[in-house]
Design a protein around this motif. Structure first.
Motif, PDB file in Angstrom:
ATOM      1  N   VAL A  11     -11.520  16.687   9.929  1.00  0.00           N
ATOM      2  CA  VAL A  11     -10.539  17.101  10.920  1.00  0.00           C
ATOM      3  C   VAL A  11     -10.115  18.545  10.677  1.00  0.00           C
ATOM      4  O   VAL A  11      -9.959  19.335  11.618  1.00  0.00           O
ATOM      5  CB  VAL A  11      -9.315  16.166  10.905  1.00  0.00           C
ATOM      6  N   THR A  52     -10.711  21.247  13.661  1.00  0.00           N
ATOM      7  CA  THR A  52      -9.588  21.940  14.300  1.00  0.00           C
ATOM      8  C   THR A  52      -9.655  23.446  14.067  1.00  0.00           C
ATOM      9  O   THR A  52      -9.105  24.220  14.853  1.00  0.00           O
ATOM     10  CB  THR A  52      -8.247  21.392  13.790  1.00  0.00           C
ATOM     11  N   ALA A  56     -10.512  25.728  17.514  1.00  0.00           N
ATOM     12  CA  ALA A  56      -9.107  26.137  17.659  1.00  0.00           C
ATOM     13  C   ALA A  56      -8.796  26.685  19.045  1.00  0.00           C
ATOM     14  O   ALA A  56      -7.647  26.613  19.506  1.00  0.00           O
ATOM     15  CB  ALA A  56      -8.760  27.176  16.600  1.00  0.00           C
ATOM     16  N   TYR A  60      -8.147  19.309  21.640  1.00  0.00           N
ATOM     17  CA  TYR A  60      -8.917  18.613  20.615  1.00  0.00           C
ATOM     18  C   TYR A  60      -8.243  17.262  20.415  1.00  0.00           C
ATOM     19  O   TYR A  60      -7.045  17.199  20.100  1.00  0.00           O
ATOM     20  CB  TYR A  60      -8.930  19.398  19.301  1.00  0.00           C
ATOM     21  N   TYR A  70      -8.395  13.719  18.343  1.00  0.00           N
ATOM     22  CA  TYR A  70      -8.897  13.018  17.158  1.00  0.00           C
ATOM     23  C   TYR A  70      -8.640  11.527  17.327  1.00  0.00           C
ATOM     24  O   TYR A  70      -7.524  11.116  17.666  1.00  0.00           O
ATOM     25  CB  TYR A  70      -8.172  13.565  15.933  1.00  0.00           C
ATOM     26  N   VAL A  78      -4.182  17.059  12.013  1.00  0.00           N
ATOM     27  CA  VAL A  78      -3.930  17.373  13.424  1.00  0.00           C
ATOM     28  C   VAL A  78      -2.562  18.038  13.576  1.00  0.00           C
ATOM     29  O   VAL A  78      -2.404  19.047  14.275  1.00  0.00           O
ATOM     30  CB  VAL A  78      -4.013  16.094  14.281  1.00  0.00           C
ATOM     31  N   ALA A  90      -2.691  21.557  12.315  1.00  0.00           N
ATOM     32  CA  ALA A  90      -3.405  22.429  13.247  1.00  0.00           C
ATOM     33  C   ALA A  90      -2.505  22.806  14.426  1.00  0.00           C
ATOM     34  O   ALA A  90      -2.507  23.950  14.887  1.00  0.00           O
ATOM     35  CB  ALA A  90      -4.674  21.736  13.747  1.00  0.00           C
ATOM     36  N   VAL A 112      -3.045  25.242  17.564  1.00  0.00           N
ATOM     37  CA  VAL A 112      -4.179  24.511  18.129  1.00  0.00           C
ATOM     38  C   VAL A 112      -3.644  23.368  18.993  1.00  0.00           C
ATOM     39  O   VAL A 112      -2.710  22.663  18.597  1.00  0.00           O
ATOM     40  CB  VAL A 112      -5.092  23.952  17.014  1.00  0.00           C
ATOM     41  N   ALA A 143      -4.075  20.304  19.409  1.00  0.00           N
ATOM     42  CA  ALA A 143      -4.689  19.137  18.775  1.00  0.00           C
ATOM     43  C   ALA A 143      -3.760  17.933  18.871  1.00  0.00           C
ATOM     44  O   ALA A 143      -2.543  18.059  18.670  1.00  0.00           O
ATOM     45  CB  ALA A 143      -4.999  19.440  17.308  1.00  0.00           C
TER      46      ALA A 143
END
Length: 330
Positions: free
Chosen positions: A83, A87, A91, A96, A98, A146, A149, A154, A156
């Motif tokens: 992960v 990420t 980015a 994103y 997960y 996550v 990030a 990000v 995420a």
């Protein structure tokens, strides 16, 4: 030009349904995996395949540079480092997502709520392990990756499903019950039939992934599960209805199962403590689950077309010995 989704994984179960979900929503899709399994989208014009090992960062980074996807769905991130790498590589993607797990929760609460129920700890030795015993710990640490990030900017997010069932489920957990119910008039059900474990239909996981990718907030986790949570005895009735058969369940205690060398935990889907996920956060984005009637009709149909009979449960000979002990076999 249509938006582009990259699905890491994408040919077996959750990933397969996720690819279909994004295709039907008008996306172009690329599947990234090692190519070890048959690609069900080989003849689909809007699905490309890039071969690579997601645990080899150079392979994944090359895919990121070549594709620049709008959405990335990570179906096969089983270690926290996966992960962290993804990420970083993706980015700049619009989203994103997960795929974590309801097993990431560390506290037995009813229900388990995102941001409220604690996650499992993940010591260093667990983070690099690959055994089933550390699965939930590794998924929890992936969630933390996550969140980290998202703190870096990000977009995420994570999805937390419980046990997933539906067409193309290679685990055999749900197949065990379909096969027994469809094949035999009498079956053994562990406990008193009130065991409660949240499950989720695979197509609903896929639709939740797209909903979160399009509407979710960075750094958030979203539980996903069936709208109604049947106890195990009710699941037997629902499956029997979907199969169009009658079945007589015989409930067996731990002591009774011990007479044939079995225990409650030997049965697929049995869980001693209730497992229930709160799903209101996901529903607030407009997501809705499929009815059990529709989900089970599709699941049973595909099961019949497959050669799966289930696994990891008592064999029929053992089951019949127990039914005989309990006086239910003529």
């Amino acid at each position: 030009m249509s938006e582009h989704a990259l699905v890491i994984g994408g040919t077996r179960f959750i990933g397969r349904h996720t690819v279909r979900e994004f295709l039907e929503a008008g996306y172009a899709v690329t599947v990234f995996n090692r190519g070890d399994h048959e690609n069900p989208f080989a003849d689909e014009d809007r699905v490309d395949h890039v071969e690579g090992d997601r645990e080899t960062e150079a392979d994944l980074r090359r895919a990121g540079l070549d594709l620049s996807p709008d959405v990335v769905v990570d179906c096969i991130a089983y270690r926290p480092r996966d992960v962290h790498a993804a990420t970083d590589i993706f980015a700049d993607a619009d989203a994103y997502v997960y795929i974590s797990s309801g097993d990431a929760y560390g506290a037995e609460r009813v229900p388990k709520r995102e941001g409220e129920t604690s996650l499992k700890d993940c010591p260093v030795e667990a983070a690099t392990d690959d055994s089933p015993e550390t699965y939930g710990q590794r998924k929890a640490e992936g969630d933390r990756a996550v969140f980290a990030a998202a703190d870096r900017g990000v977009n995420a997010m994570s999805i937390r499903p419980p046990v997933v069932y539906g067409p193309h489920d290679y685990t055999g957990r749900f197949d065990y019950w379909i096969d027994r119910i469809e094949t035999h008039d009498r079956i053994v059900v562990p406990g008193d039939g009130t065991n409660l474990r949240h499950l989720v239909y695979v197509a609903d996981v896929a639709s939740a992934i797209r909903t979160v990718a399009e509407e979710g907030a960075a750094g958030e986790a979203y539980n996903v599960g069936d709208g109604h949570v049947p106890v195990l005895g009710e699941w037997v009735e629902l499956i029997a209805d979907a199969c169009g058969v009658d079945v007589e369940p015989t409930f067996a205690s731990e002591r009774e199962l011990g007479t044939v060398g079995r225990s409650l935990d030997d049965f697929p889907l049995y869980r001693d403590y209730p497992h229930l996920l709160e799903t209101s956060r996901l529903r607030s984005l407009g997501w809705e689950p499929t009815s059990h009637e529709e989900a089970l009709a599709a699941t049973v149909e595909e099961h019949r077309e497959s050669e799966r009979t289930g696994r990891d449960g008592p064999d029929r000979e053992t089951e019949e010995r127990l039914l005989d002990v309990l006086g239910t076999v003529e």
